[in-house]
Design a protein around this motif. Structure first.
Motif, PDB file in Angstrom:
ATOM      1  N   ALA A 166       0.834  -1.208   0.000  1.00  0.00           N
ATOM      2  CA  ALA A 166       0.000   0.000   0.000  1.00  0.00           C
ATOM      3  C   ALA A 166       0.864   1.252   0.000  1.00  0.00           C
ATOM      4  CB  ALA A 166      -0.940  -0.012   1.211  1.00  0.00           C
ATOM      5  N   ARG A 167       1.972   1.212   0.741  1.00  0.00           N
ATOM      6  CA  ARG A 167       2.883   2.366   0.739  1.00  0.00           C
ATOM      7  C   ARG A 167       3.491   2.563  -0.645  1.00  0.00           C
ATOM      8  NH1 ARG A 167       4.676   0.243   5.822  1.00  0.00           N
ATOM      9  NH2 ARG A 167       6.648  -0.473   4.892  1.00  0.00           N
ATOM     10  N   MET A 168       3.838   1.479  -1.304  1.00  0.00           N
ATOM     11  CA  MET A 168       4.398   1.573  -2.643  1.00  0.00           C
ATOM     12  C   MET A 168       3.391   2.205  -3.606  1.00  0.00           C
ATOM     13  SD  MET A 168       6.289  -2.160  -2.957  1.00  0.00           S
ATOM     14  CE  MET A 168       7.130  -1.782  -4.493  1.00  0.00           C
ATOM     15  N   ALA A 169       2.166   1.728  -3.563  1.00  0.00           N
ATOM     16  CA  ALA A 169       1.133   2.266  -4.451  1.00  0.00           C
ATOM     17  C   ALA A 169       0.871   3.737  -4.160  1.00  0.00           C
ATOM     18  CB  ALA A 169      -0.144   1.452  -4.315  1.00  0.00           C
ATOM     19  N   ALA A 170       0.925   4.106  -2.886  1.00  0.00           N
ATOM     20  CA  ALA A 170       0.684   5.511  -2.523  1.00  0.00           C
ATOM     21  C   ALA A 170       1.754   6.414  -3.129  1.00  0.00           C
ATOM     22  CB  ALA A 170       0.656   5.658  -1.008  1.00  0.00           C
ATOM     23  N   GLU A 171       3.009   5.930  -3.192  1.00  0.00           N
ATOM     24  CA  GLU A 171       4.074   6.724  -3.804  1.00  0.00           C
ATOM     25  C   GLU A 171       3.841   6.920  -5.294  1.00  0.00           C
ATOM     26  OE1 GLU A 171       6.580   8.355  -2.635  1.00  0.00           O
ATOM     27  OE2 GLU A 171       6.498   7.725  -0.535  1.00  0.00           O
ATOM     28  N   ASP A 194       8.795   3.077  -9.925  1.00  0.00           N
ATOM     29  CA  ASP A 194       9.512   4.225  -9.366  1.00  0.00           C
ATOM     30  C   ASP A 194      10.441   3.789  -8.250  1.00  0.00           C
ATOM     31  OD1 ASP A 194       8.234   6.034 -11.024  1.00  0.00           O
ATOM     32  OD2 ASP A 194       6.703   6.561  -9.542  1.00  0.00           O
ATOM     33  N   ILE A 195      11.592   4.443  -8.155  1.00  0.00           N
ATOM     34  CA  ILE A 195      12.520   4.198  -7.052  1.00  0.00           C
ATOM     35  C   ILE A 195      11.873   4.543  -5.718  1.00  0.00           C
ATOM     36  CG2 ILE A 195      14.656   5.032  -5.999  1.00  0.00           C
ATOM     37  CD1 ILE A 195      15.842   5.261  -8.790  1.00  0.00           C
ATOM     38  N   ALA A 196      11.111   5.634  -5.677  1.00  0.00           N
ATOM     39  CA  ALA A 196      10.473   6.047  -4.419  1.00  0.00           C
ATOM     40  C   ALA A 196       9.573   4.958  -3.873  1.00  0.00           C
ATOM     41  CB  ALA A 196       9.677   7.330  -4.640  1.00  0.00           C
ATOM     42  N   ALA A 197       8.904   4.221  -4.749  1.00  0.00           N
ATOM     43  CA  ALA A 197       8.027   3.139  -4.305  1.00  0.00           C
ATOM     44  C   ALA A 197       8.827   2.007  -3.690  1.00  0.00           C
ATOM     45  CB  ALA A 197       7.192   2.636  -5.484  1.00  0.00           C
ATOM     46  N   ILE A 198       9.984   1.700  -4.251  1.00  0.00           N
ATOM     47  CA  ILE A 198      10.821   0.631  -3.696  1.00  0.00           C
ATOM     48  C   ILE A 198      11.339   1.026  -2.317  1.00  0.00           C
ATOM     49  CG2 ILE A 198      13.041  -0.533  -3.962  1.00  0.00           C
ATOM     50  CD1 ILE A 198      12.484  -0.788  -6.899  1.00  0.00           C
ATOM     51  N   ILE A 199      11.818   2.257  -2.191  1.00  0.00           N
ATOM     52  CA  ILE A 199      12.331   2.698  -0.891  1.00  0.00           C
ATOM     53  C   ILE A 199      11.235   2.671   0.159  1.00  0.00           C
ATOM     54  CG2 ILE A 199      13.275   4.696   0.345  1.00  0.00           C
ATOM     55  CD1 ILE A 199      14.900   5.342  -2.131  1.00  0.00           C
ATOM     56  N   ALA A 200       9.994   2.966  -0.242  1.00  0.00           N
ATOM     57  CA  ALA A 200       8.874   2.956   0.699  1.00  0.00           C
ATOM     58  C   ALA A 200       8.625   1.570   1.279  1.00  0.00           C
ATOM     59  CB  ALA A 200       7.605   3.457   0.006  1.00  0.00           C
ATOM     60  N   ALA A 201       9.055   0.520   0.587  1.00  0.00           N
ATOM     61  CA  ALA A 201       8.817  -0.842   1.060  1.00  0.00           C
ATOM     62  C   ALA A 201      10.024  -1.467   1.732  1.00  0.00           C
ATOM     63  CB  ALA A 201       8.381  -1.723  -0.119  1.00  0.00           C
ATOM     64  N   MET A 202      11.153  -0.776   1.763  1.00  0.00           N
ATOM     65  CA  MET A 202      12.367  -1.351   2.332  1.00  0.00           C
ATOM     66  C   MET A 202      12.386  -1.226   3.847  1.00  0.00           C
ATOM     67  SD  MET A 202      15.121  -0.004  -0.536  1.00  0.00           S
ATOM     68  CE  MET A 202      16.554  -0.715   0.298  1.00  0.00           C
ATOM     69  N   GLU A 203      13.141  -2.107   4.480  1.00  0.00           N
ATOM     70  CA  GLU A 203      13.274  -2.077   5.938  1.00  0.00           C
ATOM     71  C   GLU A 203      13.908  -0.778   6.401  1.00  0.00           C
ATOM     72  OE1 GLU A 203      12.195  -4.238   7.994  1.00  0.00           O
ATOM     73  OE2 GLU A 203      11.764  -6.005   6.791  1.00  0.00           O
ATOM     74  N   ARG A 204      14.912  -0.328   5.684  1.00  0.00           N
ATOM     75  CA  ARG A 204      15.587   0.927   5.999  1.00  0.00           C
ATOM     76  C   ARG A 204      16.034   1.570   4.692  1.00  0.00           C
ATOM     77  NH1 ARG A 204      18.581  -3.292   7.440  1.00  0.00           N
ATOM     78  NH2 ARG A 204      17.793  -3.149   9.579  1.00  0.00           N
ATOM     79  N   ASP A 235      10.863  12.179  -5.685  1.00  0.00           N
ATOM     80  CA  ASP A 235      11.091  11.012  -6.536  1.00  0.00           C
ATOM     81  C   ASP A 235      12.185  10.100  -6.008  1.00  0.00           C
ATOM     82  OD1 ASP A 235       9.153  11.897  -8.291  1.00  0.00           O
ATOM     83  OD2 ASP A 235      10.569  12.855  -9.659  1.00  0.00           O
ATOM     84  N   ARG A 236      12.933  10.542  -5.009  1.00  0.00           N
ATOM     85  CA  ARG A 236      14.042   9.767  -4.458  1.00  0.00           C
ATOM     86  C   ARG A 236      15.038   9.375  -5.552  1.00  0.00           C
ATOM     87  NH1 ARG A 236      14.703  10.986  -0.104  1.00  0.00           N
ATOM     88  NH2 ARG A 236      15.424   9.032   0.808  1.00  0.00           N
TER      89      ARG A 236
END
Length: 627
Positions: A21-26, A161-171, A340-341
């Motif tokens: 959901a965080r990824m989709a929101a980005e 998008d890169i921003a979507a991937i970062i939104a799903a990462m642990e850190r 956009d990260r």
């Protein structure tokens, strides 16, 4: 310009729908027609929908097959949908609707991992195969739709998008020094790298699959044999070219609603507009309207193409709306990068935002462009060698006659010897003058050293490895260099995201698979004739374009977009960089920054280098950087 995303837990644990959901929101800006999720055990997919063709809404994505064993998230359009549909039906496929997603699902069912070989167009796709417990993804032949991925051994994350991937990462990851080194030198050798450690760009023209803790990949597009199309006359080449170009435009223009065309007054985009208008008049396009748009550079500047735009509009009896260059303050780029990260847009890309916003306000969702013309329509000076090697004496005589008329008989003979006969005889490189219109090749080792000694050595090694990898590949060396140009991979992703932020989907007929194949399969002698580039394009379209454009020998210079940002870029870098980044810089980088850039006009390479240093400062200031 839809958005796709996936999470796959390779250890079999259920996928976390909150991460998805965080990824989709980005990527919500990519989904004006809805956002949907799908989950099954360790895998979850998301699709942010923007419908741009007549059948896109027929299949709600993520889309599944009849028994639910396949689930697909697809971004893009299938160019050969008619042919593909008939082939699948002939092989027994039970197609439930006319959407591209349905075609792709059945293509995978029919051909498995090799399915992209049969799918032409611009696309990125992610597919879960429950029967094989495999996550599969692919990008189109040129990488016209973005796809990034992160794999830490236990979890696989993919997104547009890169921003979507970062939104799903642990850190949040740290910055990748290898990417930063390429950026500083503006010497790119890795098309997969991004600013962030562990986040990679999927390769164009390649599929990847993960199952059982293992990954595998493959290329699906074998390049055609160079020079395999050969005609007796220029008229036959021009006729074939018109046929190919018309088909590529028609396929790209399959859209629901009005279509926009970026018509700058240059040869390539003007040709696309002229062909599209002719097809609409003949009832060959489903689009309700075709509208032309152009960027209006400042009057009297090197970016001013008003005279060409007006000549095109008059000749076609079709209005072309003009948009002013978008030249924001420097803080705009910092905010865009934060959102956009990713590295900030290049100024000569961001300048088009006003044009795309104008399209969107007019209700245009699909915009055709002339990207690819400079790569695939320009010729090289080895056309004599190609003619001699293939025994194409007619072509050789036409080239010699054109050279003699343009440069004189003596120079024509020199060109025949220097770039034709002697290379075939295996002579060493000759210490002779470069061909007309071409500068001497510059070795990047002789460029001012923007990097520290250690960073420079790393760049040299990376460049050597890239060149060695290209030399081992099968296919025409020129085509391989164009298709696997790392900077182009970055610029194409930036251009796609910039349009998407404005609510517009770009399509590039001159970067289609059929168009590129025609370029590879024909001789340089039909592209460069008597010192005139794009010969076949000019010859094929002289009846539909005005003389002001078919005879045009110049291109607009949009360096003003960089110069507008120069002083602010210096100020941004001067504010300070982390020690880890400062250690990468050589003395020439500091000299570049020491010059007062207020109102300055920089040379071409320095503009890019200065902006890349500015991008370093912006990236280092992002949360998750290595400050």
């Amino acid at each position: 310009m839809s958005g796709i995303a996936a999470i796959c837990n390779l250890d079999g644990q259920p996928a976390d729908h909150l991460r998805l959901a965080r990824m989709a929101a980005e990527m919500a800006y990519r989904g004006p027609d809805g956002i949907a999720h799908w989950q099954q055990g360790p895998v979850a997919l998301a699709h942010c929908a923007m419908h741009t063709d007549p059948y896109a809404a027929d299949a709600r994505q993520p889309s599944t097959n009849a028994d639910g064993t396949l689930a697909l998230a697809f971004d893009g359009y299938v160019a050969n949908r008619g042919d593909l549909r008939q082939r699948l039906l002939g092989l027994g496929a039970q197609l439930r609707n006319r959407s591209d997603a349905e075609l792709v699902v059945h293509a995978y069912q029919t051909w498995g991992e090799d399915c992209p070989r049969h799918i032409h167009g611009e696309y990125a796709l992610i597919l879960w195969d429950e029967g094989r417990r495999t996550l599969y993804c692919a990008r189109d032949h040129q990488g016209l739709r973005p796809l990034y991925y992160y794999h830490n051994g236990q979890r696989l994350i993919l997104a547009s998008d890169i921003a979507a991937i970062i939104a799903a990462m642990e850190r949040e990851p740290g910055l990748d020094n290898s990417f930063l080194i390429q950026m500083i030198a503006h010497q790119w050798h890795c098309s997969q790298s991004t600013p962030w450690q562990g986040i990679h760009r999927a390769r164009a023209g390649q599929w990847m699959a993960w199952s059982g803790g293992q990954s595998r990949s493959g290329e699906y597009w074998p390049l055609p044999e160079p020079g395999s199309i050969r005609y007796r006359t220029d008229a036959e080449y021009a006729e074939h070219y018109r046929y190919v170009l018309a088909g590529c435009v028609r396929e790209a223009a399959c859209a629901d609603g009005a279509i926009g065309v970026e018509a700058s007054g240059g040869l390539d985009s003007s040709g696309v507009l002229a062909i599209a208008l002719g097809q609409q008049k003949a009832g060959q396009l489903p689009a309700s309207a075709i509208q032309g748009y152009a960027l209006a550079g400042p009057r009297g500047s090197a970016a001013d193409e008003t005279a060409f735009i007006d000549a095109l509009a008059h000749h076609l009896s079709h209005p072309i709306r003009k948009a002013e260059m978008f030249t924001p303050e420097s803080v705009w780029f910092s905010r865009q990068s934060q959102r956009d990260r990713d590295m900030p847009f290049y100024p000569n890309g961001a300048m088009l935002i006003g044009l795309y916003r104008m399209m969107a306000s007019d209700g245009v969702r699909v915009a055709l462009n002339g990207l690819g013309g400079d790569e695939w329509l320009n010729g090289r000076w080895d056309y004599h060698r190609q003619s001699l090697a293939s025994g194409d004496w007619r072509q050789l005589c036409r080239s010699l006659a054109a050279d003699a008329e343009s440069f004189g008989t003596i120079r024509a003979i020199y060109l025949l010897a220097r770039f034709g006969a002697l290379p075939l005889l295996g002579h060493a490189i000759m210490p002779l003058r470069p061909a007309p219109g071409r500068g001497a090749k510059t070795d990047f080792n002789n460029q001012p050293q923007l990097l520290s000694d250690e960073a420079f050595a790393q760049l040299q090694q990376g460049t050597h490895d890239h060149e060695a990898a290209l030399s081992r590949r099968q296919g025409d060396p020129r085509a391989l260099r164009l298709l696997h140009n790392p900077l182009n991979a970055i610029l194409l992703d930036q251009a796609e995201r910039l349009r998407a932020r404005c609510g517009v989907e770009g399509r590039s007929p001159l970067l289609s698979r059929n168009f590129i194949e025609f370029s590879i399969m024909t001789s340089n002698a039909i592209r460069l004739r008597g010192g005139v580039q794009k010969f076949v394009h000019r010859a094929a379209l002289h009846e539909v374009l005005p003389e002001a454009i078919t005879g045009r020998q110049t291109k607009a210079d949009f360096a003003i977009a960089f110069d507008h940002q120069a002083a602010a870029a210096c100020k941004m870098v001067a504010a300070g960089l982390p020690d880890t980044i400062e250690s990468l810089l050589g003395p020439a980088a500091r000299e570049l920054l020491a010059v007062d850039k207020a109102g300055a006009t920089l040379d071409g390479r320095a503009r890019w280098q200065l902006w890349n240093l500015n991008s370093l400062a912006v990236l280092s200031g992002l949360k998750g950087g290595t400050r």
